[in-house]
Design a protein around this motif. Structure first.
Motif, PDB file in Angstrom:
ATOM      1  N   ASN A 240       0.875  -1.011   0.285  1.00 11.61           N
ATOM      2  CA  ASN A 240       0.152   0.026  -0.111  1.00 11.61           C
ATOM      3  C   ASN A 240       0.724   1.074  -0.140  1.00 11.61           C
ATOM      4  O   ASN A 240       2.354   1.343  -0.101  1.00 11.61           O
ATOM      5  CB  ASN A 240      -0.608  -0.161   1.374  1.00 11.61           C
ATOM      6  CG  ASN A 240      -1.653  -1.041   1.188  1.00 11.61           C
ATOM      7  OD1 ASN A 240      -2.493  -0.702   0.498  1.00 11.61           O
ATOM      8  ND2 ASN A 240      -1.963  -1.712   1.891  1.00 11.61           N
ATOM      9  N   GLU A 241       0.477   1.959  -0.045  1.00 13.22           N
ATOM     10  CA  GLU A 241       0.701   3.976  -0.168  1.00 13.22           C
ATOM     11  C   GLU A 241       1.533   3.894   0.780  1.00 13.22           C
ATOM     12  O   GLU A 241       2.465   4.655   1.493  1.00 13.22           O
ATOM     13  CB  GLU A 241      -0.338   4.841  -0.448  1.00 13.22           C
ATOM     14  CG  GLU A 241      -0.438   5.012  -1.569  1.00 13.22           C
ATOM     15  CD  GLU A 241       0.713   5.186  -2.825  1.00 13.22           C
ATOM     16  OE1 GLU A 241       1.367   6.299  -2.809  1.00 13.22           O
ATOM     17  OE2 GLU A 241       0.713   4.034  -3.585  1.00 13.22           O
ATOM     18  N   ASP A 242       1.554   3.280   2.140  1.00 13.44           N
ATOM     19  CA  ASP A 242       2.149   3.783   3.912  1.00 13.44           C
ATOM     20  C   ASP A 242       3.136   2.196   4.029  1.00 13.44           C
ATOM     21  O   ASP A 242       3.411   2.043   4.792  1.00 13.44           O
ATOM     22  CB  ASP A 242       0.553   3.560   5.205  1.00 13.44           C
ATOM     23  CG  ASP A 242      -0.129   2.233   4.877  1.00 13.44           C
ATOM     24  OD1 ASP A 242       0.607   1.453   4.768  1.00 13.44           O
ATOM     25  OD2 ASP A 242      -0.585   2.480   5.401  1.00 13.44           O
ATOM     26  N   GLY A 243       3.088   1.914   2.885  1.00 14.74           N
ATOM     27  CA  GLY A 243       4.572   0.882   2.714  1.00 14.74           C
ATOM     28  C   GLY A 243       3.545  -0.210   3.636  1.00 14.74           C
ATOM     29  O   GLY A 243       4.123  -0.982   3.443  1.00 14.74           O
ATOM     30  N   SER A 244       3.038  -0.751   4.012  1.00 10.96           N
ATOM     31  CA  SER A 244       1.604  -2.117   5.018  1.00 10.96           C
ATOM     32  C   SER A 244       1.528  -2.787   3.311  1.00 10.96           C
ATOM     33  O   SER A 244       1.209  -2.593   2.416  1.00 10.96           O
ATOM     34  CB  SER A 244       0.985  -2.048   5.249  1.00 10.96           C
ATOM     35  OG  SER A 244       0.316  -1.295   4.320  1.00 10.96           O
TER      36      SER A 244
END
Length: 423
Positions: A240-244
């Motif tokens: 995801n965009e948050d790195g998750s």
């Protein structure tokens, strides 16, 4: 008399040898150190992979043109650069002293960072002629027994054009062989979106490349982090965009070509003040190392920060036009130092790319390469394939005759003029 040593004879090193020889006094020495006695035109390696070229087609013997231009060629492996002793230490125990050193080694390919990656693992490469030749045998095996194909670039990669080229060229060749319907294809990339290219896109590369993928029925996974490669599958995390982690993919594969991350070569790694933690050469705006001002760096081996933060690490490519401008700056700045003057020349860092897709392609120009830009242009069409073929033939002829210094600049100007774009 001064001695200028150039470490590496790839695109940057070869052009630097010719350009520096032209700009410094005749009595000065220009010496090139390279592991091989030949230059390879790396952009042609995707063609080698599918059998459209042979080794002899894209190699140039360097001894003759360099001798003609009064450049000494030392064939051998460098063990370590000694900045304090002002010498390049060679693997055979000898040393090559210098007054000025130009580091143009290109990168070391970090296949070992991912289990199963690379020619010694389960994926092919187009980063070197030897890799591409080995990949051709694997491609023929695929054609004998068709199955899934995975192509792309792993986390930390900074060169994406050849991945797109390889995917499209493979797709074109499979159609020619009437077996495309038996080969599912997936493009796996660390880029945040298709067409990012490590440059946050150029013109409409996102739209153009997505359209090509759809037309050719190639699925894609972006923000991808390759966890592991096995003989028949690739394990990939999509972030995801948050790195998750968004999704985990278990991709079956019969054939794969994945571009690796780069790092600095062992001859310069871990030298305090010369390189960053990844081993890339630190340079100022004049391509000069701040700690060792008699050392210059150019090409893929220099340190450039990414254009912005992305969920998966993405490096910045160093394209031919950009490298050529670095060469010009280095040559002029060494010439200035020889006159007792201070360096003033800076690289323009413009980019030109002609990406061949086998029966078409995409071309783009970014001036400068890092946004915001004065020119931000891309286009697709069948003519791009023809242009890439002509590009290869013309550039190799220039290298053979020792006159390749302003090739990319002239090619960019010709493209701009042809498409009526103001420089």
């Amino acid at each position: 008399m001064a001695r200028v040593v150039i470490l590496g004879a790839g695109l940057g090193g070869v052009i630097a040898a010719y350009d520096i020889r032209k700009t410094i006094p005749r009595q000065d020495e220009v010496i090139v150190i390279n592991e091989n006695d030949f230059y390879q035109f790396v952009p042609s390696n995707p063609w080698i992979l599918v059998g459209w070229r042979e080794r002899k087609d894209i190699l140039v013997d360097l001894a003759k043109p360099m001798k003609k231009r009064r450049v000494e060629l030392i064939v051998g492996a460098a063990k370590k650069v000694d900045p304090k002793g002002k010498a390049v230490l060679m693997e055979d125990g000898t040393s090559v002293p210098y007054d000025y050193l130009v580091i143009a080694t290109g990168p070391e390919l970090a296949f070992d960072e991912i289990e199963g990656l690379g020619p010694k693992g389960f994926t092919q490469s187009v980063c070197h002629i030897d890799h591409a030749q080995a990949g051709y045998a694997a491609f023929e095996a695929l054609c004998d027994e068709p199955g899934p194909v995975v192509v792309g670039a792993v986390q930390g990669a900074s060169c994406f054009g050849p991945a797109y080229e390889t995917a499209m060229i493979i797709e074109t060749e499979l159609r020619k062989r009437k077996i495309r319907d038996r080969v599912p294809m997936t493009f796996v990339t660390s880029e945040p979106y298709i067409g990012h290219l490590g440059l946050d896109g150029v013109g409409d590369t996102k739209g153009l490349l997505e359209s090509e993928m759809r037309d050719r029925h190639i699925k894609w996974i972006t923000n991808a982090r390759v966890k592991k490669v096995e003989a028949t599958r690739m394990l990939v995390e999509e972030l995801n965009e948050d790195g998750s982690v968004k999704t985990e993919h278990d991709l079956p594969m019969k054939f794969s070509m994945m571009l690796p991350a780069f790092r600095g070569v062992s001859a310069v790694r871990d030298i305090d003040g010369l390189v960053n933690p990844k081993g890339f050469i630190l340079t100022d705006k004049h391509q000069r190392n701040p700690t060792y001002p008699d050392i210059f760096g150019l090409g893929v081996c220099i340190a450039i920060p990414p254009v912005g933060k992305t969920p998966v690490p993405v490096g910045v490519p160093k394209t031919g036009f950009m490298i050529e401008s670095m060469v010009n700056a280095v040559a002029e700045n060494i010439a200035a130092l020889r006159k007792g003057e201070q360096p003033t020349h800076e690289a323009t860092w413009n980019a030109i790319c002609i990406a061949d897709f086998g029966d078409g392609g995409v071309a783009f120009i970014a001036q400068p390469q890092i946004p915001p830009r004065n020119v931000n242009w891309s286009v697709s069409g069948g003519w791009v394939h023809t242009a890439k073929v002509a590009f290869e033939k013309y550039f190799l002829r220039k290298v053979r005759t020792g006159h390749a210094e302003t090739f990319y600049e002239n090619a960019a100007l010709a493209l701009l003029k042809t498409h009526k774009i103001k420089d």
